[in-house]
Design a protein around this motif. Structure first.
Motif, PDB file in Angstrom:
ATOM      1  N   LYS A   3       0.826  -1.214   0.000  1.00 12.09           N
ATOM      2  CA  LYS A   3       0.000   0.000   0.000  1.00 12.09           C
ATOM      3  C   LYS A   3       0.859   1.263   0.000  1.00 12.09           C
ATOM      4  N   HIS A   4       1.914   1.272   0.808  1.00  5.86           N
ATOM      5  CA  HIS A   4       2.710   2.499   0.930  1.00  5.86           C
ATOM      6  C   HIS A   4       4.045   2.422   0.205  1.00  5.86           C
ATOM      7  N   ASN A   5       4.259   1.318  -0.530  1.00  7.86           N
ATOM      8  CA  ASN A   5       5.413   1.253  -1.424  1.00  7.86           C
ATOM      9  C   ASN A   5       6.765   1.343  -0.700  1.00  7.86           C
ATOM     10  N   PHE A   6       6.839   0.793   0.495  1.00  9.13           N
ATOM     11  CA  PHE A   6       8.121   0.707   1.183  1.00  9.13           C
ATOM     12  C   PHE A   6       8.938  -0.444   0.602  1.00  9.13           C
ATOM     13  N   THR A   7      10.255  -0.269   0.588  1.00  9.37           N
ATOM     14  CA  THR A   7      11.154  -1.336   0.158  1.00  9.37           C
ATOM     15  C   THR A   7      11.641  -2.087   1.393  1.00  9.37           C
ATOM     16  N   GLU A   8      11.486  -3.410   1.374  1.00  2.00           N
ATOM     17  CA  GLU A   8      11.973  -4.217   2.496  1.00  2.00           C
ATOM     18  C   GLU A   8      13.462  -4.458   2.303  1.00  2.00           C
ATOM     19  N   ILE A   9      14.265  -4.008   3.239  1.00  2.00           N
ATOM     20  CA  ILE A   9      15.712  -4.175   3.115  1.00  2.00           C
ATOM     21  C   ILE A   9      16.253  -4.793   4.391  1.00  2.00           C
ATOM     22  N   GLU A  10      17.026  -5.869   4.229  1.00  2.00           N
ATOM     23  CA  GLU A  10      17.630  -6.536   5.380  1.00  2.00           C
ATOM     24  C   GLU A  10      18.947  -5.847   5.728  1.00  2.00           C
ATOM     25  N   THR A  11      19.124  -5.530   6.999  1.00  2.00           N
ATOM     26  CA  THR A  11      20.388  -4.935   7.448  1.00  2.00           C
ATOM     27  C   THR A  11      21.160  -5.973   8.264  1.00  2.00           C
ATOM     28  N   PRO A  12      22.479  -5.795   8.370  1.00  2.00           N
ATOM     29  CA  PRO A  12      23.306  -6.837   9.005  1.00  2.00           C
ATOM     30  C   PRO A  12      22.955  -7.091  10.467  1.00  2.00           C
ATOM     31  N   LEU A  13      23.057  -8.362  10.859  1.00  2.00           N
ATOM     32  CA  LEU A  13      22.937  -8.712  12.274  1.00  2.00           C
ATOM     33  C   LEU A  13      24.319  -8.799  12.922  1.00  2.00           C
ATOM     34  N   LEU A  14      25.336  -8.988  12.109  1.00  2.00           N
ATOM     35  CA  LEU A  14      26.693  -8.916  12.644  1.00  2.00           C
ATOM     36  C   LEU A  14      27.123  -7.464  12.528  1.00  2.00           C
ATOM     37  N   PHE A  15      26.913  -6.715  13.600  1.00  2.00           N
ATOM     38  CA  PHE A  15      27.078  -5.264  13.613  1.00  2.00           C
ATOM     39  C   PHE A  15      28.285  -4.938  14.489  1.00  2.00           C
ATOM     40  N   LYS A  16      28.429  -3.675  14.765  1.00  2.00           N
ATOM     41  CA  LYS A  16      29.598  -3.194  15.485  1.00  2.00           C
ATOM     42  C   LYS A  16      29.220  -2.858  16.929  1.00  2.00           C
ATOM     43  N   SER A  17      30.137  -3.116  17.819  1.00  2.00           N
ATOM     44  CA  SER A  17      29.901  -2.771  19.218  1.00  2.00           C
ATOM     45  C   SER A  17      29.914  -1.254  19.383  1.00  2.00           C
ATOM     46  N   THR A  18      28.790  -0.701  19.856  1.00  2.00           N
ATOM     47  CA  THR A  18      28.722   0.740  20.123  1.00  2.00           C
ATOM     48  C   THR A  18      28.217   0.912  21.544  1.00  2.00           C
ATOM     49  N   PRO A  19      29.133   0.877  22.505  1.00  2.00           N
ATOM     50  CA  PRO A  19      28.720   0.751  23.906  1.00  2.00           C
ATOM     51  C   PRO A  19      28.053   1.998  24.475  1.00  2.00           C
ATOM     52  N   GLU A  20      27.034   2.484  23.816  1.00  6.52           N
ATOM     53  CA  GLU A  20      26.120   3.483  24.369  1.00  6.52           C
ATOM     54  C   GLU A  20      24.778   2.764  24.471  1.00  6.52           C
ATOM     55  N   GLY A  21      24.025   3.043  25.501  1.00  8.28           N
ATOM     56  CA  GLY A  21      22.707   2.414  25.593  1.00  8.28           C
ATOM     57  C   GLY A  21      22.776   1.047  26.233  1.00  8.28           C
ATOM     58  N   ALA A  22      21.781   0.212  25.942  1.00  7.43           N
ATOM     59  CA  ALA A  22      21.632  -1.079  26.618  1.00  7.43           C
ATOM     60  C   ALA A  22      22.815  -1.988  26.328  1.00  7.43           C
ATOM     61  N   ARG A  23      23.024  -2.969  27.183  1.00  5.89           N
ATOM     62  CA  ARG A  23      24.111  -3.915  26.993  1.00  5.89           C
ATOM     63  C   ARG A  23      23.834  -4.794  25.784  1.00  5.89           C
ATOM     64  N   GLU A  24      24.878  -5.047  25.015  1.00  8.46           N
ATOM     65  CA  GLU A  24      24.691  -5.761  23.756  1.00  8.46           C
ATOM     66  C   GLU A  24      25.369  -7.130  23.813  1.00  8.46           C
ATOM     67  N   PHE A  25      24.961  -8.013  22.923  1.00  7.39           N
ATOM     68  CA  PHE A  25      25.632  -9.300  22.803  1.00  7.39           C
ATOM     69  C   PHE A  25      26.828  -9.159  21.869  1.00  7.39           C
ATOM     70  N   LEU A  26      27.935  -9.757  22.261  1.00 11.29           N
ATOM     71  CA  LEU A  26      29.138  -9.724  21.424  1.00 11.29           C
ATOM     72  C   LEU A  26      29.295 -11.035  20.676  1.00 11.29           C
ATOM     73  N   VAL A  27      29.952 -10.981  19.547  1.00 12.78           N
ATOM     74  CA  VAL A  27      30.225 -12.176  18.750  1.00 12.78           C
ATOM     75  C   VAL A  27      31.714 -12.194  18.422  1.00 12.78           C
ATOM     76  N   PRO A  28      32.483 -13.080  19.073  1.00 12.08           N
ATOM     77  CA  PRO A  28      33.916 -13.153  18.773  1.00 12.08           C
ATOM     78  C   PRO A  28      34.147 -13.616  17.333  1.00 12.08           C
ATOM     79  N   THR A  29      35.265 -13.191  16.769  1.00 15.61           N
ATOM     80  CA  THR A  29      35.623 -13.631  15.421  1.00 15.61           C
ATOM     81  C   THR A  29      36.952 -14.345  15.464  1.00 15.61           C
ATOM     82  N   ARG A  30      37.363 -14.870  14.327  1.00 17.82           N
ATOM     83  CA  ARG A  30      38.644 -15.556  14.291  1.00 17.82           C
ATOM     84  C   ARG A  30      39.790 -14.594  13.971  1.00 17.82           C
TER      85      ARG A  30
END
Lengths: 582, 582
Positions: free
Chosen positions: A107-134
């Motif tokens: 109806k409103h012609n919005f585009t559905e766009i997926e954004t990354p779930l592997l994001f960057k730690s930005t330690p402002e606001g609520a506590r976030e989950f971290l994902v270690p990498t290799r």
């Protein structure tokens, strides 16, 4: 076609147990009735196959399943999910998602766009989950919302973005919260005011109410009556309430407007004592006719239980014939408040009109509206829960006739004009009666990307605490269903807020990407996010979002079905350059 | 209404730069033409507003944006996304998601159910991402697929589940892979054969091709012609090809059927030498008329470059007038192969019919079909890329007329009859010419939940390597777009596979929840997952899935826009009971 089921099939059926999976073919036909029988149809079985047998535990749990599914062991979530109620809840959720996507996408012609779930730690606001990498000391973080990516999308030439986004918050799960949740996330560019966003969001709510819940949406009119909200397409149709008046009238920024309970300001009669100076506003909430007219009136426990209040409970006084005009003497005696010089008890009694059987609750609050809810705000919510049928706001129709609204009515409003910044609370988590604020440490009331209201622009520099944000919360039946705002699109303003107002030293390493995206001619934009789990819970009529989530985590963050989280051996952890510590 | 734009607006416009955001109102009107002018319409501006200015970098990058957007700095992804191509790609992806949901959710009545992303570590299969929690040595893992949860849903009374699911794999990103990706995930219960799933999935493909790509779906007929696939609703309509014959004919389990190139088995003429005994099948792939008929025929580098082969390259021989009947002598001389006792060169030449300008490639493979692709399978793909217009398979219409299919035709097939188990490769990752297998260590070819084909049931015990799984891969134009199977629904069979066949010692702690869900009368079920990123890339016609993802990670797993992953300080890590090691 046989006219009766062969006896050997009954043998097979008699050996099956509850919860077995079977495949039966046959013909439904009119039954030859034996005297006294009521059933008129029967299934004549022509083939039967046992597909998979259930173990004995299933039979043992069968009674529980039918009597109280919530008592089924939580690791047998699959049995809980077989109940009618949870089947219906999850199917409704699926349909709701389809309606949301239809309204936004088609109806409103919005585009559905997926954004990354592997994001960057930005330690402002609520506590976030971290994902270690290799890579040594390199971590992704799971996003608390797609906020920054969606703003970058606005700088990418997409004018209408949406997504049913998975978000994560590593908070304590005391309330009805989940570490992962879903939000309907949207953003629009080339707009100068949030109203355009509000209209789209209202349309989503209309869509859900009309197509899924099959009922109208209600809101308030200016006279304080509930009315059926009427979509007009060009401007928002839900009642708008400022944060300040929400606090004044209801003591909370997400007022449940189904109740007509509203506070009376008594500051021209009394002033509080034994409290910090700034908590100088004194208010009353009156529960008219709450108690039976009897000599010994017991106030319900829920209203007085200190556990139901976060810092201080209001003073709650049952009104009897004798106390109707003298109730305040207790409070002055107890050192809660003192009359002001001009105190006129006759005027007060005229104003309040207390009668036997009423309850009056008194509390104080600060002029600075950062204590939210106030003690009286909590009291009002407790009173609504204790007396679900009292003080209901009237519904008025277009001919002016009033009535009691349906018990499942959704009464919606927008709360706006929030302060853009709040002082950080110094004693949060403590049991002090009053919050203490560190005025030197400003925090964003919502997030640092919210645009200041244009009329308050110069306050950003002169007195940031007085500046209001162009932010809107959608509140339905006292639940904050969503929130959104116009965002800062000017990189210099954004930088000023981060650096000078919020004093985030490393703002460039945390938010440099956003500043950069804004500096390439990013158009003005605004957006909003709806808590989809919460919205689903409201529509299916459950108190807990767990009832609209297939595999919720429990209060400890544990998934009882698969037993996560679980141990990981140190060898595997070494691949990620981490080790555990005690 | 002014008939021309006021000159002061031109002043404003002349000060704007590329990538600025401006707001212009005006009237489009017929232009008074000056001699020689071609434009007929003009915009007469009645108001103009500068919304947000772009910095100077934007102007500098403008040329790049129009000439080669891929050369724009990757951290300016928002500029790349402003290009027509990426705008179109992401909008197409959005529409594709809507079509998928329409076909599954509305047409086939699937329920969309979200499964947890904070899942449990199950260290079988690809490497997973871990998520530390605020409990000592307790980790979630991000799911590689919703496989286990969706099977539990099948035991929960949902008969048709789907989801556009976010999945994660912490693999090396050499190929065109992303650490997070999206799959169309579905599962159906109370079915006895995978065909029902295949029909639904074909319907999704029909939906996308007809409604988004606006073209028919093609497949093969039994005679090897390309035909327009015809949906029949009750049984799958795409060509089915067994894994064995895919390997024999095309040397790969995801053959690109647009080419008619097909191998000739020469094992009755030659046997390979200097190789492990089991690699005793010798095959040829002939590129008919690949080379100009000249004395010095150079074989294209791409075909001979050893980097394009994983272990060994085939022997590749250009055919000249003189070598047409003697080409094999080089190979016998070089110790590649020897003629068998009954070798008859006349018969061989009759079979092959080689002519000047042809290329013949020879390689060997094992009867055990675990080397996939074979060297010749890679050769075929390289030849198709090198000669895009040659050896095209013919399209036949319903009247029997043949033609060249459209260059953007999607030629689809199902590959099935995979071996259920494979031996683990002992020297995987090495440069040995031949793979070595550890026959004592069985692995699931797909995953341990795949059902054995019913006719092979007893092989589970007697000779698991000979058992075939009821698994199907959907292959379009040589791309494995999806895969799925019927699952084991009997808990005893599942336990036997985990414990006895795969010898997973701690199967109960890893998969106990699934065994439990099966043991409560879980109905027979089957499902499939489509790689949505890959499917989108195919439909928009790009080689890289990065072109259909708003914010892809680069080859190092870095998001260049927000610079993730990033460092986290040890204090924050301590909240999760972890510390970094070097």
């Amino acid at each position: 076609m046989p006219d009766r089921t062969p006896p050997e099939y009954f043998d097979i059926l008699s050996k099956t147990s509850t919860e077995d999976s079977i495949c039966v073919s046959g013909t439904v036909q009119l039954k030859k009735l034996v005297a006294g029988e009521l059933r008129k149809w029967e299934l004549v079985i022509t083939s039967i196959q046992l597909l998979n047998l259930a173990n004995e535990e299933a039979a043992r749990l069968d009674k529980l399943k039918h009597s109280d599914p919530n008592k089924l062991p939580p690791h047998y979530r699959f049995l809980q999910l077989r109940t009618k109620e949870l089947q219906k809840n999850l199917r409704t959720r699926s349909i709701m998602a389809a309606v949301v996507r239809h309204v936004l996408g088609e109806k409103h012609n919005f585009t559905e766009i997926e954004t990354p779930l592997l994001f960057k730690s930005t330690p402002e606001g609520a506590r976030e989950f971290l994902v270690p990498t290799r890579s040594p000391n390199k971590f992704y973080a799971l996003p608390q919302s797609p906020q920054q990516y969606k703003q970058i999308l606005m700088s990418s030439g997409f004018t209408r973005y949406y997504q049913l986004a998975k978000c994560f918050r590593d908070e304590d799960l005391r309330a009805d919260r989940q570490p992962e949740f879903t939000q309907v996330d949207l953003e629009m560019s080339f707009i100068s005011h949030s109203d355009q966003v509000l209209c789209v969001v209202e349309d989503v709510i209309y869509g859900i109410c009309n197509n899924v819940a099959s009922k109208p949406v209600y809101t308030l009119n200016e006279d304080g009556y509930i009315i059926e909200a009427q979509k007009n397409g060009t401007s928002p149709s839900f009642y708008k309430l400022s944060y300040k008046s929400a606090l004044e009238k209801y003591g909370i920024d997400k007022p449940d407007l189904r109740s007509s309970l509203q506070f009376v300001n008594l500051s021209s009669y009394f002033k509080p004592v034994n409290c910090p100076d700034e908590f100088n506003i004194i208010e009353a909430c009156i529960l008219k006719g709450a108690l039976a007219k009897c000599a010994h009136c017991d106030i319900p426990d829920s209203l007085t239980n200190p556990d139901n209040y976060s810092r201080r409970a209001p003073s709650i006084i049952p009104i009897t014939n004798s106390s109707a005009t003298t109730w305040f003497e207790t409070l002055t005696k107890d050192g809660v408040m003192v009359p002001v010089d001009s105190f006129d008890p006759r005027k007060l009694n005229e104003l309040l009109g207390l009668e036997e059987g009423d309850i009056i609750a008194i509390s104080n609050r600060s002029e600075h509206p950062y204590e939210n809810p106030t003690p009286l705000g909590r009291f009002r919510n407790l009173a609504m829960a204790e007396y679900p049928d009292k003080w209901k706001r009237k519904l008025i129709d277009s001919s002016g006739n009033t009535s009691v609204p349906p018990s499942d009515a959704f009464v919606s409003c927008w709360v706006h004009d929030f302060p853009l910044f709040s002082p950080s609370e110094e004693n949060s988590g403590s049991n002090d009666l009053y919050p203490k604020y560190n005025w030197d440490h400003r925090e964003s009331t919502h997030h640092p990307f919210t645009m200041v209201k244009s009329e308050d622009y110069s306050l950003l520099e002169s007195d940031p605490y007085l500046a209001h944000g162009e932010h809107y919360d959608l509140v339905i039946n006292g639940v904050e269903v969503g929130g959104g705002s116009r965002r800062i699109h000017n990189p210099l303003v954004q930088q000023y807020v981060l650096e000078e107002v919020l004093k985030i030293r490393n703002y460039n390493s945390l938010f440099g990407h956003l500043l950069e995206a804004l500096s390439f001619g990013c158009p003005p934009h605004a957006g909003l996010a709806l808590g989809f789990d919460r919205l689903c819970a409201m529509v299916v009529g459950t108190q807990s979002i767990r009832d609209v989530i297939a595999f919720p985590k429990n209060q400890s963050g544990v998934d009882p079905v698969v037993s996560s989280p679980s141990n990981v051996d140190s060898e595997t952890l070494a691949d990620y350059y981490i080790q555990t510590i005690d």
